[in-house]
Design a protein around this motif. Sequence first.
Motif, PDB file in Angstrom:
ATOM      1  N   UNK A 169       0.833  -1.204   0.000  1.00 56.67           N
ATOM      2  CA  UNK A 169       0.000   0.000   0.000  1.00 56.67           C
ATOM      3  C   UNK A 169       0.866   1.252   0.000  1.00 56.67           C
ATOM      4  N   UNK A 170       1.949   1.224   0.783  1.00 56.96           N
ATOM      5  CA  UNK A 170       2.869   2.378   0.785  1.00 56.96           C
ATOM      6  C   UNK A 170       3.495   2.559  -0.586  1.00 56.96           C
ATOM      7  N   UNK A 171       3.873   1.452  -1.204  1.00 59.22           N
ATOM      8  CA  UNK A 171       4.498   1.525  -2.531  1.00 59.22           C
ATOM      9  C   UNK A 171       3.522   2.100  -3.558  1.00 59.22           C
ATOM     10  N   UNK A 172       2.302   1.586  -3.585  1.00 62.77           N
ATOM     11  CA  UNK A 172       1.308   2.083  -4.541  1.00 62.77           C
ATOM     12  C   UNK A 172       0.992   3.556  -4.285  1.00 62.77           C
ATOM     13  N   UNK A 173       0.919   3.932  -3.010  1.00 62.70           N
ATOM     14  CA  UNK A 173       0.655   5.320  -2.676  1.00 62.70           C
ATOM     15  C   UNK A 173       1.717   6.252  -3.215  1.00 62.70           C
ATOM     16  N   UNK A 174       2.974   5.822  -3.133  1.00 62.41           N
ATOM     17  CA  UNK A 174       4.062   6.653  -3.655  1.00 62.41           C
ATOM     18  C   UNK A 174       4.005   6.742  -5.177  1.00 62.41           C
ATOM     19  N   UNK A 175       3.538   5.667  -5.820  1.00 58.76           N
ATOM     20  CA  UNK A 175       3.451   5.648  -7.284  1.00 58.76           C
ATOM     21  C   UNK A 175       2.378   6.609  -7.776  1.00 58.76           C
ATOM     22  N   UNK A 176       1.165   6.495  -7.219  1.00 60.44           N
ATOM     23  CA  UNK A 176       0.050   7.275  -7.752  1.00 60.44           C
ATOM     24  C   UNK A 176       0.177   8.759  -7.431  1.00 60.44           C
ATOM     25  N   UNK A 177       1.077   9.132  -6.514  1.00 59.17           N
ATOM     26  CA  UNK A 177       1.285  10.545  -6.227  1.00 59.17           C
ATOM     27  C   UNK A 177       2.199  11.195  -7.254  1.00 59.17           C
ATOM     28  N   UNK A 178       2.902  10.387  -8.032  1.00 56.15           N
ATOM     29  CA  UNK A 178       3.768  10.933  -9.073  1.00 56.15           C
ATOM     30  C   UNK A 178       2.930  11.377 -10.266  1.00 56.15           C
ATOM     31  N   UNK A 179       3.468  12.284 -11.099  1.00 57.28           N
ATOM     32  CA  UNK A 179       2.719  12.774 -12.255  1.00 57.28           C
ATOM     33  C   UNK A 179       2.258  11.624 -13.149  1.00 57.28           C
TER      34      UNK A 179
END
Length: 259
Positions: A169-179
């Motif tokens: 979940x932390x990994x996906x959260x960091x991904x979707x916050x990127x442009x």
Amino acid sequence: MARFDRMPEPMRSHLMYKNAKQAIENRLLDIREAADFLHVSEMSIRRWTNSGALKCFRVGGKRERRFHMADLEDFLKGSSGSNLRPLGFWDLKAQDGAHLTHFYSGKKEALEVSTAYVAEGLKRGERVLAVMPPERSRELMANLNRLGIPVKHGQLLMSEGMDSPEAMIRYLGSIVEEPGPWRLMGDGAWTLRKNWDLEAIKTLEKAGESLDSKAGRLFLCQYSLEDFSGAHIMMAAEMHSHVIFKGGLVKSLYYKQTP
């Protein structure tokens, strides 16, 4: 005006149809009915109304959302260019921000769908994250090379998945916050390799529903009908607003909106 029972049959039928159509158009729909009509989740409806993209009325002490059919039809017409995104296979399209699941039989079908889905995103200039076992990743890359799909530096990310739902979940959260826009897909087979139980997968899917509600995000989760139990498949049907199965995209009858 002529009495209704004395009208010719064709005129009487037309008047009945016109009155029924007008009644439907004038009736206010609730949020679940609006979501059904647009083939999206209730969370997407809330996001669009909050942003002003979709018109709604607030009624009662709880200020519940209500919708006119004409407004939903206007929104659908206006969304044909920007909010509907091609999936890349079977001529299917989904609303921006959709959270979809694909039930497949056999590795061949899984790879065909994942390849087409990823290739479509790359061709459209989207950033793509694919989560799957390492051998599936190699086969996916081989398919993309055979298709001659160009991949820009940093455009395609491949992952074998994390050891725990919290880490994933932390990994996906960091991904979707990127442009973005982002297109994410995961073959659930990787969770079996990590020895995740049903509750762990469900925890991840719950988090995914909140992540995919962001504009410019599209989630596709694959589940093998051969490798997953009936309980897993039912969970997936409950956690995703729409199901892809045997060439079609349908609203899940078992979908349960996350509170």
